[in-house]
Design a protein around this motif. Structure first.
Motif, PDB file in Angstrom:
ATOM      1  N   GLU A 399      50.309 -26.776  -2.358  1.00 32.76           N
ATOM      2  CA  GLU A 399      51.749 -26.788  -2.078  1.00 32.76           C
ATOM      3  C   GLU A 399      52.365 -28.173  -2.225  1.00 32.76           C
ATOM      4  N   GLY A 400      51.542 -29.146  -2.648  1.00 30.47           N
ATOM      5  CA  GLY A 400      52.062 -30.492  -2.857  1.00 30.47           C
ATOM      6  C   GLY A 400      51.904 -31.406  -1.667  1.00 30.47           C
ATOM      7  N   ILE A 401      51.443 -30.858  -0.532  1.00 33.51           N
ATOM      8  CA  ILE A 401      51.252 -31.672   0.670  1.00 33.51           C
ATOM      9  C   ILE A 401      49.901 -32.364   0.597  1.00 33.51           C
ATOM     10  N   GLU A 402      49.852 -33.587   1.103  1.00 36.67           N
ATOM     11  CA  GLU A 402      48.608 -34.338   1.120  1.00 36.67           C
ATOM     12  C   GLU A 402      47.951 -34.250   2.491  1.00 36.67           C
ATOM     13  N   GLY A 403      46.621 -34.100   2.472  1.00 37.69           N
ATOM     14  CA  GLY A 403      45.840 -34.115   3.699  1.00 37.69           C
ATOM     15  C   GLY A 403      44.796 -35.207   3.623  1.00 37.69           C
ATOM     16  N   LEU A 404      44.256 -35.582   4.778  1.00 40.53           N
ATOM     17  CA  LEU A 404      43.280 -36.664   4.831  1.00 40.53           C
ATOM     18  C   LEU A 404      41.894 -36.143   5.183  1.00 40.53           C
ATOM     19  N   VAL A 405      40.919 -36.522   4.361  1.00 37.70           N
ATOM     20  CA  VAL A 405      39.512 -36.297   4.685  1.00 37.70           C
ATOM     21  C   VAL A 405      38.997 -37.610   5.243  1.00 37.70           C
ATOM     22  N   HIS A 406      38.744 -37.651   6.557  1.00 43.90           N
ATOM     23  CA  HIS A 406      38.241 -38.882   7.158  1.00 43.90           C
ATOM     24  C   HIS A 406      36.815 -39.122   6.681  1.00 43.90           C
ATOM     25  N   ILE A 407      36.425 -40.396   6.628  1.00 39.72           N
ATOM     26  CA  ILE A 407      35.103 -40.741   6.107  1.00 39.72           C
ATOM     27  C   ILE A 407      33.978 -40.104   6.923  1.00 39.72           C
ATOM     28  N   SER A 408      34.259 -39.816   8.197  1.00 38.49           N
ATOM     29  CA  SER A 408      33.240 -39.183   9.048  1.00 38.49           C
ATOM     30  C   SER A 408      33.049 -37.703   8.706  1.00 38.49           C
ATOM     31  N   ASP A 409      33.972 -37.128   7.929  1.00 37.73           N
ATOM     32  CA  ASP A 409      33.881 -35.719   7.557  1.00 37.73           C
ATOM     33  C   ASP A 409      33.459 -35.522   6.110  1.00 37.73           C
ATOM     34  N   PHE A 410      32.820 -36.536   5.542  1.00 32.01           N
ATOM     35  CA  PHE A 410      32.345 -36.424   4.165  1.00 32.01           C
ATOM     36  C   PHE A 410      31.012 -35.656   4.094  1.00 32.01           C
ATOM     37  N   SER A 411      30.091 -35.961   5.038  1.00 31.46           N
ATOM     38  CA  SER A 411      28.747 -35.381   4.935  1.00 31.46           C
ATOM     39  C   SER A 411      28.158 -35.156   6.320  1.00 31.46           C
ATOM     40  N   LEU A 434      40.930 -28.634   9.091  1.00 36.18           N
ATOM     41  CA  LEU A 434      40.514 -28.805  10.473  1.00 36.18           C
ATOM     42  C   LEU A 434      41.701 -28.675  11.422  1.00 36.18           C
ATOM     43  N   GLU A 435      42.827 -29.347  11.054  1.00 36.20           N
ATOM     44  CA  GLU A 435      43.978 -29.367  11.956  1.00 36.20           C
ATOM     45  C   GLU A 435      45.261 -29.512  11.146  1.00 36.20           C
ATOM     46  N   VAL A 436      46.334 -28.841  11.615  1.00 40.34           N
ATOM     47  CA  VAL A 436      47.650 -28.943  10.991  1.00 40.34           C
ATOM     48  C   VAL A 436      48.641 -29.434  12.043  1.00 40.34           C
ATOM     49  N   ASN A 437      49.331 -30.544  11.732  1.00 35.68           N
ATOM     50  CA  ASN A 437      50.299 -31.127  12.668  1.00 35.68           C
ATOM     51  C   ASN A 437      51.615 -31.357  11.932  1.00 35.68           C
ATOM     52  N   PRO A 438      52.495 -30.348  11.866  1.00 36.84           N
ATOM     53  CA  PRO A 438      53.757 -30.497  11.110  1.00 36.84           C
ATOM     54  C   PRO A 438      54.711 -31.509  11.735  1.00 36.84           C
ATOM     55  N   GLN A 439      54.634 -31.721  13.068  1.00 35.49           N
ATOM     56  CA  GLN A 439      55.526 -32.689  13.695  1.00 35.49           C
ATOM     57  C   GLN A 439      55.260 -34.102  13.155  1.00 35.49           C
ATOM     58  N   ASN A 440      53.996 -34.441  13.005  1.00 35.49           N
ATOM     59  CA  ASN A 440      53.626 -35.761  12.481  1.00 35.49           C
ATOM     60  C   ASN A 440      53.317 -35.728  10.987  1.00 35.49           C
ATOM     61  N   GLU A 441      53.529 -34.548  10.391  1.00 35.64           N
ATOM     62  CA  GLU A 441      53.302 -34.354   8.953  1.00 35.64           C
ATOM     63  C   GLU A 441      51.894 -34.806   8.566  1.00 35.64           C
ATOM     64  N   LYS A 442      50.922 -34.225   9.272  1.00 29.36           N
ATOM     65  CA  LYS A 442      49.525 -34.563   9.008  1.00 29.36           C
ATOM     66  C   LYS A 442      48.671 -33.307   8.921  1.00 29.36           C
ATOM     67  N   ILE A 443      47.730 -33.324   7.982  1.00 23.77           N
ATOM     68  CA  ILE A 443      46.731 -32.268   7.865  1.00 23.77           C
ATOM     69  C   ILE A 443      45.372 -32.953   7.791  1.00 23.77           C
ATOM     70  N   SER A 444      44.475 -32.560   8.693  1.00 24.09           N
ATOM     71  CA  SER A 444      43.115 -33.114   8.690  1.00 24.09           C
ATOM     72  C   SER A 444      42.205 -32.174   7.928  1.00 24.09           C
ATOM     73  N   LEU A 445      41.434 -32.722   6.988  1.00 24.93           N
ATOM     74  CA  LEU A 445      40.562 -31.935   6.125  1.00 24.93           C
ATOM     75  C   LEU A 445      39.117 -32.387   6.288  1.00 24.93           C
TER      76      LEU A 445
END
Length: 560
Positions: A399-411, A434-445
């Motif tokens: 959908e064009g939204i960017e999410g963040l894969v934290h380095i601790s969730d790589f492997s 993992l988590e969707v936070n529309p208020q802070n416009e963040k998606i954790s992957l």
């Protein structure tokens, strides 16, 4: 023919002048003695003919002022019968030849010499242009006027000065070589200096004056305030940034300025034009209220955003993050050009610090408003790696939204130090939300959560096989699957009593052991060779418990 010896000095015979007294003879002698070459004498014009003017030199001596010494048609009007004039004897060949022109010329040069010595002004008319300047008639004398001495400024069109009359001052004179050099510039400078002194005395800081643009330079313009010039710096032309002085001013233009500073010791005056206009930021809050949508022009592009001119002297910043909801900075850099007109929304006004924040994305539908409709925690989706940072990777979702894969969730199994060791920009990856936070416009992957945690499949009592990867003082690490190791302590390395300070296992040795401890959170597994051997011994003993012919422990061990 016998020479007449009875003649006086004038050529008169003594015999023919029996009635002449001795006094008359002496007087005639003295008068005739004045007729010498180069002598200047007074003479009376007695006749005019085609050749010239006959003059009486006294004692019946006559001379001629030839007309040929004058230009045709320019015989002086004062030369007429009966006039007494001063002449110079230039020839005594047959008849004394006299010059009136040389007397006049000498008088002109004497007057010029006196003007030169006294610093007096002389009048002159520019006759024509010559190499390096002009030929000027100064009271009948041809003088040289260098082009640099015509005025205080550089003269571009010399021909337009021909035929004009001015006052000059003689700066060089050589009467012997008949050379004379004049200047008008010195007079102009002296007049300006005198006017400057008067003008400076009447000018004070804060005054509002009308002046004329006299000169334009890249850094500003000089304004004639009536005898003294002031500098109007380019930064004082307007409240907004002026690129070229010529965009606002031209030479000869009359403008109104305010005196900012007067330095009478150096004759310097600083002026301002912008101070006479209200500062555009004084009414910025009223003109540009938060929420206003308007058009502006891009004036400069920076790494962090673009500046947009809303009106002359007022700019706002469209930050890179406010251009679009998705891939904003890259889209801004790709799509926006200097000079482009954009429609923007005012989102903040800071009058004190002269800052206005702008946005384009806030005029567009917000994809975060419907984010839960497309992305729910636990869902697995595909995305493209957009950017790698030390702390993780940004992945662009469908959908064009960017999410963040934290380095601790790589492997699950590897400790990743650098995201570049696993991913590169442009990679297509599967991630779990993992988590969707529309208020802070963040998606954790997460990359690792796409698959189950491999540590969870290992339970206490599970028998594992592997190869010794490395040996430490306290035990050996056995790789039971790629990137998963189990620790076998020295005390657990054999059922036979061993030295606990060293391991009996060797690097590269194949080992079979039983898991005795699992810590999923800390990713730790411990195994025991000794436990596996004891359990197997017990199992063998149990098998023979109900049989009559029971083997001895030695037989059991030998069978193993």
């Amino acid at each position: 023919m016998e020479e007449n010896k009875n003649l006086d000095k004038t050529g008169t015979s003594f015999e023919d002048n029996g009635d002449i007294s001795m006094a008359d003879l002496v007087k005639g002698y003295d008068e005739s003695s004045n007729i010498d070459f180069g002598k200047e004498i007074e003479a009376t014009i007695i006749e005019e003919n085609s050749d010239g003017f006959m003059v009486d030199l006294g004692m019946k001596s006559e001379g001629i002022i030839p007309k040929k010494e004058f230009e045709e048609g320019k015989v002086p009007t004062e030369l007429k019968v009966g006039a007494s004039v001063k002449v110079k004897i230039v020839s005594l060949h047959d008849q004394p030849v006299l010059s009136y022109r040389e007397i006049v010329e000498k008088a002109k040069w004497d007057a010029a010499q006196q003007s030169f010595e006294n610093g007096e002004h002389v009048n002159g008319t520019i006759l024509k242009t010559i190499k390096g300047g002009f030929l000027v008639n100064v009271d009948g004398i041809n003088a040289f006027l260098p082009i640099s001495q015509l005025d205080t400024h550089f003269v571009k069109e010399a021909e337009r000065y021909v035929g004009k009359s001015y006052e000059f001052v003689i700066i060089e004179l050589d009467g012997r070589k008949k050379n004379i050099v004049i200047s008008r510039r010195k007079i102009v400078e002296d007049e300006k200096n005198a006017a400057r002194v008067v003008a400076l005395a009447s000018i004070s800081e804060g005054q509002i004056l009308d002046g004329t643009v006299s000169k334009i330079m890249p850094f500003g313009a000089f304004i004639d305030l009536g005898g003294v010039d002031g500098l109007l710096h380019i930064g004082e032309l307007a409240w907004y940034k002026v690129k070229k002085v010529e965009d606002l001013l031209h030479v000869g233009q009359t403008i109104r300025v305010q005196v900012m500073k007067v330095d009478k010791s150096s004759d310097k005056i600083s002026l301002s034009m912008k101070n006479l206009a209200p500062h555009p930021w004084e009414s910025v809050a009223e003109k540009f209220p938060v929420g206003l949508i308007m058009k502006g022009t891009v004036t400069s592009i920076m790494d962090y955003g673009v500046f947009i001119e809303l009106e002359a002297g007022v700019e706002g910043l469209l930050h890179a993050s406010e251009y679009a909801w998705n891939d904003s900075a890259a889209a801004l850099k790709r799509e926006v050009k200097k000079g482009q007109e954009l429609e923007v929304k005012i989102i903040n006004v800071d009058k004190e610090n002269k800052k206005i924040a702008l946005s384009i994305r806030q005029m567009l539908p917000n994809p975060w408003n419907e984010v839960f409709r497309h992305y729910t925690p636990g869902a697995v989706v595909k995305g493209v790696v957009q950017n790698l940072m030390p702390f993780g990777a940004f992945v662009k979702l469908p959908e064009g939204i960017e999410g963040l894969v934290h380095i601790s969730d790589f492997s699950w199994t590897r400790k990743i130090k650098h995201p570049e060791d696993v991913l590169k920009k442009g990679d297509e990856v599967e991630v779990l939300i993992l988590e969707v936070n529309p208020q802070n416009e963040k998606i954790s992957l997460s990359l690792k959560h796409v698959q189950a945690d491999p540590y969870k499949k290992y339970k206490v009592g599970t028998i594992v096989k592997g190869k010794v990867a490395r040996v430490a003082d306290f035990g050996a690490f056995v790789e039971i699957e790629p990137d998963i190791e189990a620790l076998i302590k020295n005390s657990e390395s054999s059922s036979v009593k061993v030295d606990k300070s060293q391991s009996v296992l060797k690097e590269g040795e194949e080992v079979e052991a039983k898991i005795i401890k699992v810590n999923v959170r800390d990713k730790r597994i411990e195994a025991s060779v000794k436990k596996l051997e004891f359990d197997r011994e017990k199992e063998l003993v149990k098998q023979y418990t109900n049989q009559d012919d029971k083997p001895s422990m030695g037989e059991i061990l030998s069978e193993e």
